[in-house]
Design an enzyme around this catalytic site. Structure first.
Site, PDB file in Angstrom:
ATOM      1  N   GLU A 162       0.836  -1.202   0.000  1.00 21.21           N
ATOM      2  CA  GLU A 162       0.000   0.000   0.000  1.00 21.21           C
ATOM      3  C   GLU A 162       0.870   1.251   0.000  1.00 21.21           C
ATOM      4  OE1 GLU A 162      -2.314   2.678   3.205  1.00 21.21           O
ATOM      5  OE2 GLU A 162      -2.150   0.534   3.641  1.00 21.21           O
ATOM      6  N   ASP A 220       0.783   3.808  -3.107  1.00 15.18           N
ATOM      7  CA  ASP A 220       0.378   5.191  -2.872  1.00 15.18           C
ATOM      8  C   ASP A 220       1.328   6.154  -3.591  1.00 15.18           C
ATOM      9  OD1 ASP A 220      -1.009   7.408  -1.403  1.00 15.18           O
ATOM     10  OD2 ASP A 220       0.945   7.592  -0.448  1.00 15.18           O
ATOM     11  N   GLU A 238      -4.473   0.655  -3.609  1.00 16.27           N
ATOM     12  CA  GLU A 238      -3.096   1.146  -3.675  1.00 16.27           C
ATOM     13  C   GLU A 238      -2.105  -0.010  -3.623  1.00 16.27           C
ATOM     14  OE1 GLU A 238      -3.425   5.632  -1.783  1.00 16.27           O
ATOM     15  OE2 GLU A 238      -2.951   3.958  -0.455  1.00 16.27           O
TER      16      GLU A 238
END
Length: 228
Positions: free
Chosen positions: A42, A46, A114
């Site tokens: 993640e 991101d 993400e």
């Protein structure tokens, strides 16, 4: 089959994508007894998503200033937008989680999205990931004109309503620490004339206030559609 259809290419390292779909509440242990979940992917996803969208907007709007570009990027990477996108592409059906925490639940789908971006980047590289985000997601699931004219700052909308209607509103935010003290959740209750009109949760004060403001606006519109 789902991932190949989603990306347009067959994955090479399925374990990356399997990990990307495991929320920390459903963590499993690896051979060294370490928890396996999507938090690291993640984090990576991101950064990649932000970079791709920043470049896309820079080229798409050559005459707009930094403020406009920043606002547009913020709208395209916020959790509620990514959650909607996750549902639209059907990724939500494959996410594994075991939590009843309201604040965590609000993040699960966006976080997994993400993480999938992070997995695709590690598996196929930046060029393929960029192509997927711009040509598959933004082109097919995002109306940039609609995004451009949508105000997602619910708190500011609510404050504007209070000023126009001469109604005082109050935000009361409290912190709640669950089993994982490193990830506290926040609950905000909004009142006017001592009546609660909205309640929201989030992993930060700002997020909980935005979610509570959204609920308050929905409530106020239900009793007076012309109020906004």
């Amino acid at each position: 089959m789902f991932l190949k259809s989603l990306f347009g290419v067959a994955p090479d390292h399925l374990d990356l994508y399997e990990t990307a779909l495991i929320h920390k509440s459903a963590s499993k242990l690896d051979s060294q007894k370490k928890p396996v979940n999507n938090e690291r992917l993640e984090y990576l996803g991101d950064a990649i998503l932000g970079a791709v969208i920043a470049e896309f907007l820079y080229n798409r709007f050559p005459n707009q200033d930094e403020g406009f570009l920043t606002q547009m990027r913020s709208k395209l990477v916020n959790r509620s937008f990514l959650t909607d996108l996750t549902n639209q592409i059907g990724l939500n059906h494959y996410i594994r989680s075991n939590t009843n925490n309201t604040a965590e639940n609000s993040h699960i789908y966006g976080d997994a999205f993400e993480a999938i971006i992070g997995a695709l980047y590690l598996d196929k590289g930046y060029a393929t990931t960029k192509l997927f985000i711009t040509k598959k997601l933004l082109a097919n699931y995002v109306d940039l004109n609609e995004v451009q004219h949508t105000n997602t700052n619910f708190k500011s909308q609510l404050i504007e309503w209070s000023q126009k209607s001469k109604q005082e509103i109050n935000f009361e935010t409290t912190e709640h620490v669950t089993g994982d003290s490193r990830n506290p959740s926040f609950i905000t209750v909004i009142t006017t004339n001592d009546d609660a009109i909205g309640k929201g949760a989030g992993s930060s004060k700002k997020e909980s206030q935005q979610n509570a403001s959204r609920k308050a606006i929905e409530y106020l519109k239900s009793i007076n559609p012309e109020s906004f």
